[in-house]
Design an enzyme around this catalytic site. Structure first.
Site, PDB file in Angstrom:
ATOM      1  CB  ILE A   9      -0.953  -0.003   1.203  1.00  0.00           C
ATOM      2  CG1 ILE A   9      -1.908  -1.194   1.123  1.00  0.00           C
ATOM      3  CG2 ILE A   9      -1.753   1.301   1.261  1.00  0.00           C
ATOM      4  CD1 ILE A   9      -2.774  -1.385   2.362  1.00  0.00           C
ATOM      5  CB  THR A  17      -5.466   4.373   5.285  1.00  0.00           C
ATOM      6  OG1 THR A  17      -4.140   4.259   4.765  1.00  0.00           O
ATOM      7  CG2 THR A  17      -6.108   5.659   4.783  1.00  0.00           C
ATOM      8  NE  ARG A  71      -5.926  -3.412  11.708  1.00  0.00           N
ATOM      9  CZ  ARG A  71      -6.348  -3.638  10.480  1.00  0.00           C
ATOM     10  NH1 ARG A  71      -6.520  -2.609   9.644  1.00  0.00           N
ATOM     11  NH2 ARG A  71      -6.584  -4.864  10.059  1.00  0.00           N
ATOM     12  CG  ASP A 124     -10.530   4.245   6.496  1.00  0.00           C
ATOM     13  OD1 ASP A 124     -11.695   4.662   6.340  1.00  0.00           O
ATOM     14  OD2 ASP A 124     -10.201   3.061   6.274  1.00  0.00           O
ATOM     15  CD  GLU A 145     -11.870   1.048  13.249  1.00  0.00           C
ATOM     16  OE1 GLU A 145     -12.173   0.239  12.372  1.00  0.00           O
ATOM     17  OE2 GLU A 145     -11.022   1.929  13.112  1.00  0.00           O
ATOM     18  CG  HIS A 162     -11.581   0.145   9.159  1.00  0.00           C
ATOM     19  ND1 HIS A 162     -11.029  -0.386  10.303  1.00  0.00           N
ATOM     20  CD2 HIS A 162     -10.824  -0.322   8.137  1.00  0.00           C
ATOM     21  CE1 HIS A 162      -9.993  -1.139   9.973  1.00  0.00           C
ATOM     22  NE2 HIS A 162      -9.853  -1.114   8.667  1.00  0.00           N
ATOM     23  CB  ALA A 197      -9.224   2.810   3.231  1.00  0.00           C
ATOM     24  CG  PHE A 198     -12.110  -2.527   3.067  1.00  0.00           C
ATOM     25  CD1 PHE A 198     -12.969  -3.475   2.548  1.00  0.00           C
ATOM     26  CD2 PHE A 198     -12.528  -1.795   4.169  1.00  0.00           C
ATOM     27  CE1 PHE A 198     -14.215  -3.702   3.115  1.00  0.00           C
ATOM     28  CE2 PHE A 198     -13.764  -2.000   4.745  1.00  0.00           C
ATOM     29  CZ  PHE A 198     -14.604  -2.966   4.219  1.00  0.00           C
TER      30      PHE A 198
END
Length: 339
Positions: A151, A229, A231, A255, A260, A300, A302-303
């Site tokens: 990434i 983005t 953890r 993100d 969370e 969360h 981004a994926f």
């Protein structure tokens, strides 16, 4: 085998259809919790996403469990020590969306640099004045990448497209990458001091916990922008709030947050007040960040593109299939290779 797939949407089930011929498969939209485990104690394979409870207390309720197939790259939400003790294999999805997450990095960054949230809110109110919406160019800025895995490399490639100066830090630098991705490896403190924007691309583990701490913020440029983005636990969110208040950090695009899953459900928030099962100071800091105008937070996600999710599903299905055939793949913990 008895296979239970948690946190799966109806359209996602199609990917697992070819397993139904030889195995008993149950699909649930709900995550695995201490309550939902009761009906599936005989499961031999479970597949979950990141919001399921995968601690020792939950896992030990499965009497016949052989494989945990997480539909994620990270596996810090799973008690892998317990799984290894019980000869339970844990498989992950090593790569699925390096371009997807890197694109989200720049979605967050461009939202900040062009004041997009404020601009859109303003025009929706019928106000078309650009006053007070001055942003900043990415061209010529120094983009610091912490973690040069798949990434991080894609993020650097995109940064090159914006004509940014790219520097990077990694605990295991691969000098062969520098020419291909047009960046320079530097040490950690140098990156903190030189970067206009810092983007995090490291896993959550004991070495990266609060990697971005109060001490790290003190070494950064005034007015730096932080993008995370990776953890939530990588950043000390209480230190981040202080850095934002003092102007050390001009803005942040996040993100991920440390607590969370709890924020995701207000019922969990209330429960944590009484059980103290969560870090309340961190939880409160997360809520403060949600309300700051110079902080952009996404859930969360981004994926979350159709292409990336399909790649996750395909790899997870293959992980399960290979395991049932006695050829486990993408196993991340130490267990005998067995069915």
């Amino acid at each position: 085998m008895k296979i239970v797939v948690f946190e799966v949407e109806p359209w996602e089930r199609e990917t697992f259809k070819n397993l139904e011929r030889d195995h008993d498969i149950v699909y649930l939209e709900e995550p695995l919790t201490d309550e939902t485990v009761n009906d599936f104690r005989d499961a031999e394979v479970i597949s979950t996403f990141i919001y399921s409870e995968m601690n020792r207390e939950v896992l030990q309720q499965f009497g016949q469990l052989k494989l945990v197939a997480t539909r994620s790259t990270g596996f810090d939400h799973i008690d892998t020590d317990y799984c290894s003790e019980q000869d339970i294999a844990v498989s992950n999805v090593p790569t699925y969306g390096e371009n997807t997450v890197a694109e989200h990095v720049f979605a967050l960054l461009l939202t900040i640099s062009h004041r997009m949230v404020e601009a859109v809110d303003r025009t929706r109110r019928g106000d078309f004045s650009p006053k007070g919406l001055s942003g900043f160019d990415l061209c010529g800025k120094t983009f610091g990448v912490i973690g040069t895995g798949h990434i991080g490399r894609h993020a650097m490639r995109i940064a090159n497209g914006f004509d940014m100066d790219v520097i990077a830090y990694d605990v295991k630098p691969d000098k062969n990458l520098e020419a291909d991705y047009k960046f320079e490896y530097v040490d950690f403190d140098d990156l903190l001091g030189r970067s206009d924007i810092i983007s995090l691309h490291v896993p959550a583990n004991k070495h990266t916990h609060h990697l971005i701490s109060g001490e790290a913020f003190n070494k950064m440029k005034d007015g730096v922008v932080l993008i995370n983005t990776a953890r939530g636990e990588v950043v000390d969110v209480q230190a981040l709030i202080r850095a934002l208040a003092e102007g050390k950090v001009a803005a942040a695009g996040l993100d991920v947050l440390p607590e969370e899953p709890t924020i995701r459900e207000e019922a969990e928030l209330l429960r944590s007040v009484y059980t103290r099962s969560q870090n309340m100071e961190t939880l409160l800091a997360d809520h403060v960040l949600l309300r700051l105008r110079n902080v952009v937070i996404t859930p969360h996600s981004a994926f979350n593109t159709k292409e990336a999710v399909q790649r996750i599903l395909n790899t997870t299905r293959d992980n399960i299939l290979r395991f049932t055939e006695g050829q486990p793949q993408n196993v991340v913990n130490a267990v005998p290779s067995r069915v």
